[in-house]
Design an enzyme around this catalytic site. Structure first.
Site, mmCIF file in Angstrom:
data_model
loop_
_atom_site.group_PDB
_atom_site.id
_atom_site.type_symbol
_atom_site.label_atom_id
_atom_site.label_comp_id
_atom_site.label_asym_id
_atom_site.label_seq_id
_atom_site.Cartn_x
_atom_site.Cartn_y
_atom_site.Cartn_z
ATOM 1 N N PHE A 94 25.840 8.176 -21.393
ATOM 2 C CA PHE A 94 25.836 6.769 -21.425
ATOM 3 C C PHE A 94 24.446 6.346 -21.347
ATOM 4 O O PHE A 94 23.508 7.067 -20.945
ATOM 5 C CB PHE A 94 26.436 6.274 -20.243
ATOM 6 C CG PHE A 94 26.928 4.647 -20.201
ATOM 7 C CD1 PHE A 94 27.040 3.925 -20.941
ATOM 8 C CD2 PHE A 94 26.140 3.949 -18.825
ATOM 9 C CE1 PHE A 94 27.196 2.589 -20.925
ATOM 10 C CE2 PHE A 94 26.116 2.523 -18.916
ATOM 11 C CZ PHE A 94 26.732 2.002 -19.808
ATOM 12 N N ASP A 165 22.466 13.161 -12.918
ATOM 13 C CA ASP A 165 23.120 11.993 -13.221
ATOM 14 C C ASP A 165 24.734 12.598 -12.871
ATOM 15 O O ASP A 165 25.353 13.098 -14.034
ATOM 16 C CB ASP A 165 23.099 11.401 -14.546
ATOM 17 C CG ASP A 165 23.959 10.256 -15.087
ATOM 18 O OD1 ASP A 165 24.937 10.078 -14.456
ATOM 19 O OD2 ASP A 165 23.470 9.389 -16.082
ATOM 20 N N HIS A 168 29.804 11.247 -13.735
ATOM 21 C CA HIS A 168 31.194 11.626 -14.073
ATOM 22 C C HIS A 168 31.739 12.837 -13.150
ATOM 23 O O HIS A 168 32.650 13.530 -13.110
ATOM 24 C CB HIS A 168 31.149 12.399 -15.456
ATOM 25 C CG HIS A 168 30.773 11.397 -16.534
ATOM 26 N ND1 HIS A 168 30.715 12.048 -17.809
ATOM 27 C CD2 HIS A 168 30.591 10.217 -16.744
ATOM 28 C CE1 HIS A 168 30.287 10.829 -18.710
ATOM 29 N NE2 HIS A 168 30.283 9.571 -17.914
ATOM 30 N N GLN A 191 31.817 2.051 -11.288
ATOM 31 C CA GLN A 191 32.250 1.168 -11.875
ATOM 32 C C GLN A 191 33.898 1.500 -12.242
ATOM 33 O O GLN A 191 34.342 2.344 -12.101
ATOM 34 C CB GLN A 191 31.273 1.538 -13.322
ATOM 35 C CG GLN A 191 31.734 0.178 -14.274
ATOM 36 C CD GLN A 191 32.569 0.771 -15.459
ATOM 37 O OE1 GLN A 191 32.933 1.699 -15.461
ATOM 38 N NE2 GLN A 191 33.308 -0.217 -16.231
ATOM 39 N N ARG A 223 12.665 -3.641 2.541
ATOM 40 C CA ARG A 223 12.649 -3.447 3.917
ATOM 41 C C ARG A 223 12.171 -2.143 4.367
ATOM 42 O O ARG A 223 12.641 -1.036 3.738
ATOM 43 C CB ARG A 223 14.010 -3.942 4.473
ATOM 44 C CG ARG A 223 14.102 -5.305 4.225
ATOM 45 C CD ARG A 223 15.110 -5.963 5.161
ATOM 46 N NE ARG A 223 15.072 -7.402 5.177
ATOM 47 C CZ ARG A 223 15.962 -8.230 4.371
ATOM 48 N NH1 ARG A 223 17.042 -7.531 3.615
ATOM 49 N NH2 ARG A 223 16.085 -9.537 4.248
ATOM 50 N N TYR A 230 11.682 -9.513 8.049
ATOM 51 C CA TYR A 230 10.914 -10.240 6.849
ATOM 52 C C TYR A 230 9.631 -9.663 6.646
ATOM 53 O O TYR A 230 8.859 -10.052 6.157
ATOM 54 C CB TYR A 230 10.697 -11.911 7.425
ATOM 55 C CG TYR A 230 12.085 -12.595 6.961
ATOM 56 C CD1 TYR A 230 12.777 -12.571 5.754
ATOM 57 C CD2 TYR A 230 12.481 -13.264 8.186
ATOM 58 C CE1 TYR A 230 13.849 -13.236 5.751
ATOM 59 C CE2 TYR A 230 13.704 -13.776 8.015
ATOM 60 C CZ TYR A 230 14.534 -13.908 6.953
ATOM 61 O OH TYR A 230 15.613 -14.729 6.660
ATOM 62 N N ARG A 240 22.603 -4.119 -3.148
ATOM 63 C CA ARG A 240 23.432 -3.863 -2.041
ATOM 64 C C ARG A 240 24.901 -3.927 -2.522
ATOM 65 O O ARG A 240 25.279 -4.881 -3.427
ATOM 66 C CB ARG A 240 23.187 -4.459 -0.685
ATOM 67 C CG ARG A 240 21.739 -4.400 -0.110
ATOM 68 C CD ARG A 240 21.814 -5.436 0.995
ATOM 69 N NE ARG A 240 21.991 -6.741 0.684
ATOM 70 C CZ ARG A 240 20.866 -7.575 0.626
ATOM 71 N NH1 ARG A 240 19.588 -7.055 1.067
ATOM 72 N NH2 ARG A 240 21.089 -8.871 0.377
HETATM 73 C C1 PLP Z 1 28.831 4.916 -15.891
HETATM 74 C C2 PLP Z 1 27.722 5.917 -16.169
HETATM 75 C C3 PLP Z 1 26.450 5.346 -15.534
HETATM 76 C C4 PLP Z 1 26.014 4.203 -15.184
HETATM 77 O O1 PLP Z 1 27.058 3.544 -14.118
HETATM 78 P P1 PLP Z 1 27.247 2.203 -13.821
HETATM 79 O O2 PLP Z 1 27.805 2.130 -12.604
HETATM 80 O O3 PLP Z 1 28.301 1.646 -14.775
HETATM 81 O O4 PLP Z 1 26.060 1.357 -13.886
HETATM 82 C C5 PLP Z 1 25.315 6.484 -15.848
HETATM 83 N N1 PLP Z 1 25.399 7.473 -16.413
HETATM 84 C C6 PLP Z 1 26.839 7.869 -16.842
HETATM 85 C C7 PLP Z 1 26.825 9.171 -17.501
HETATM 86 C C8 PLP Z 1 27.875 6.987 -16.661
HETATM 87 O O5 PLP Z 1 29.135 7.568 -17.146
#
Ligand code: PLP
Length: 409
Positions: A94, A165, A168, A191, A223, A230, A240
């Site tokens: 992605f 990353d 998945h 997501q 922070r 602050y 967040r």
């Molecule tokens: C979904 C995804 C992201 C990003 O995640 P979001 O929560 O949609 O910003 C990054 N890398 C891969 C491989 C993804 O499938």
């Protein structure tokens, strides 16, 4: 008489596939209880979920973020990757994997993938290392864990950070250890389409306390830990999660392990059934993966041998009642973002004057990735939650399309 359903023949599956997301009273009760408590903001549920998920992936620390994309950016910022640095990424993923690099003013450099794993190829990573390389971002594509032994070794030899990353790979394990904290840190997404979902959200996992504190700071307005409210230390953002999202995640999390195992068992049925179908290439699992998530089930077709395009093949499979899709339809570098030509910042995604080099993504070539993209079919994760009989009918449908591919000419 035509055989294929696409041509009016009898359809193989008449099943209702499981919908996504799955939810019940656990979600409603969790959400209502946050509502009624009046404590809606970044509190007990967020903390509770961070601890549970980190433990599930065998990581010491978890820092939630507003998305996986935000998590990748924060990971890079907290590791000090920035202006003029190169970061090696795969093109079969992605956009966020590469755009996060650009967003911190660093330069994504694409390394090819392996046809057998669909993950980044450590040999090509080695070839792409320069004096500017700071980090590698392997993607555990569809839950298949990239070769973390080789990548960690390369990272150590060259002093590079390894950011997984893991967007998945909820539940995936490499030699008994969960993904996310196998390198410097890792990022997951929650997501809506993901296997663990609260509509939007993410988490960074790490075993490094200092890095964890810095990630927290970047996600929480800069922070400091136990410092005045602050008083701000780094150029952070507000990334967040809310208590509502955390309540959803806690509820979804109660099903994660069972769903992960169900998908894995079902994927093994598909592998066993499809392995000897002429025209189909199964993605075999690396035995070092002691558990594997499936964000989708990918397999390849030999379109030359079958004499049909992957698109036509998918049409025929779908007509048999099996949901299937193309997935990522191009290597990332073939997106307009990277294909802009000419000089000047308006033509180039790299506007960093510290880089001191030029990069022309129209010259990027990852031949394995390009071949894989033309031949890969995805079956999405919700389909893998159906029962064993349903898996056998998926195999029958794909076998039928392959055996009758002549009808598709
Ligand atoms: C979904 C995804 C992201 C990003 O995640 P979001 O929560 O949609 O910003 C990054 N890398 C891969 C491989 C993804 O499938």
């Amino acid at each position: 008489m035509p055989h294929l359903a696409l041509n009016g023949g009898e359809k193989i599956c008449n099943l209702e596939w499981p919908a996504w997301p799955i939810w019940d009273d656990r979600e409603s009760n969790g959400l209502l209880s946050v509502l009624k408590s009046g404590e809606w903001w970044y509190g007990k549920n967020v903390k509770d979920f961070e601890g549970k998920f980190a433990e599930f992936q065998n990581a010491k620390y978890g820092i939630t973020t507003s998305s996986g994309t935000a998590g990748l950016e924060v990971a890079l910022l907290a590791l000090g990757v920035g202006a003029g640095d190169e970061v090696i990424v795969p093109p079969y993923t992605f956009m966020a994997t590469a755009s996060a690099v650009l967003r911190v003013n660093a330069v994504p450099v694409f390394a090819d993938i392996q046809a057998h794993s669909l993950c980044i190829d450590p040999n090509d990573v080695e070839r792409k290392i320069t004096d500017k390389t700071k980090a590698i971002i392997p993607v555990h594509l569809a839950g298949y864990v990239a070769d973390m032994d080789r990548l960690n070794k390369i990272g150590k030899e060259h002093g590079l950070f390894l950011i997984e990353d893991a967007c998945h790979s909820w539940g995936s394990q490499w030699k008994g250890k969960g993904t996310g904290a196998l390198g410097s840190c890792g990022v997951f997404s929650f997501q809506a389409s993901k296997n663990l979902n609260c509509a939007e959200g993410g988490i960074i996992l790490t075993n490094n306390e200092e890095l964890a504190d810095l990630c927290r700071s970047y996600t929480n307005c800069g922070r400091g830990k136990d410092k005045p409210w602050y008083e701000h230390y780094v150029l952070g953002g507000n990334l967040r999660l809310t208590e509502f999202q955390a309540a959803l995640l806690l509820a979804q999390f109660t099903r994660l392990e069972e769903q992960t195992l169900r998908r894995q068992t079902n994927a093994e049925i598909l592998n066993a059934g499809l392995r000897d179908v002429p025209g189909v290439v199964v993605i075999e699992n690396d035995t070092r993966m002691t558990r594997r998530a499936y964000h989708f089930y990918p397999f390849r077709i030999d379109s030359k041998a079958l004499g049909v395009s992957r698109e036509r093949f998918i049409e025929a499979v779908e007509a048999e009642g099996v949901p299937a899709g193309v997935g990522y339809d191009r290597p990332l570098y073939k997106n307009p973002l990277f294909e802009r030509k000419g000089d000047g910042p308006e033509h180039c995604p790299i506007s960093c004057p510290f880089y001191g080099r030029k990069i022309d993504y129209t010259k990027t070539s990852c031949p394995v990735c390009e071949q894989v993209i033309a031949e890969t079919v995805w079956i999405f994760h919700n389909v893998l939650l159906a029962d064993e009989t349903a898996m056998h009918s998926i195999v029958s449908a794909i076998r039928k399309v392959c055996e009758n591919a002549g009808e598709l000419l």
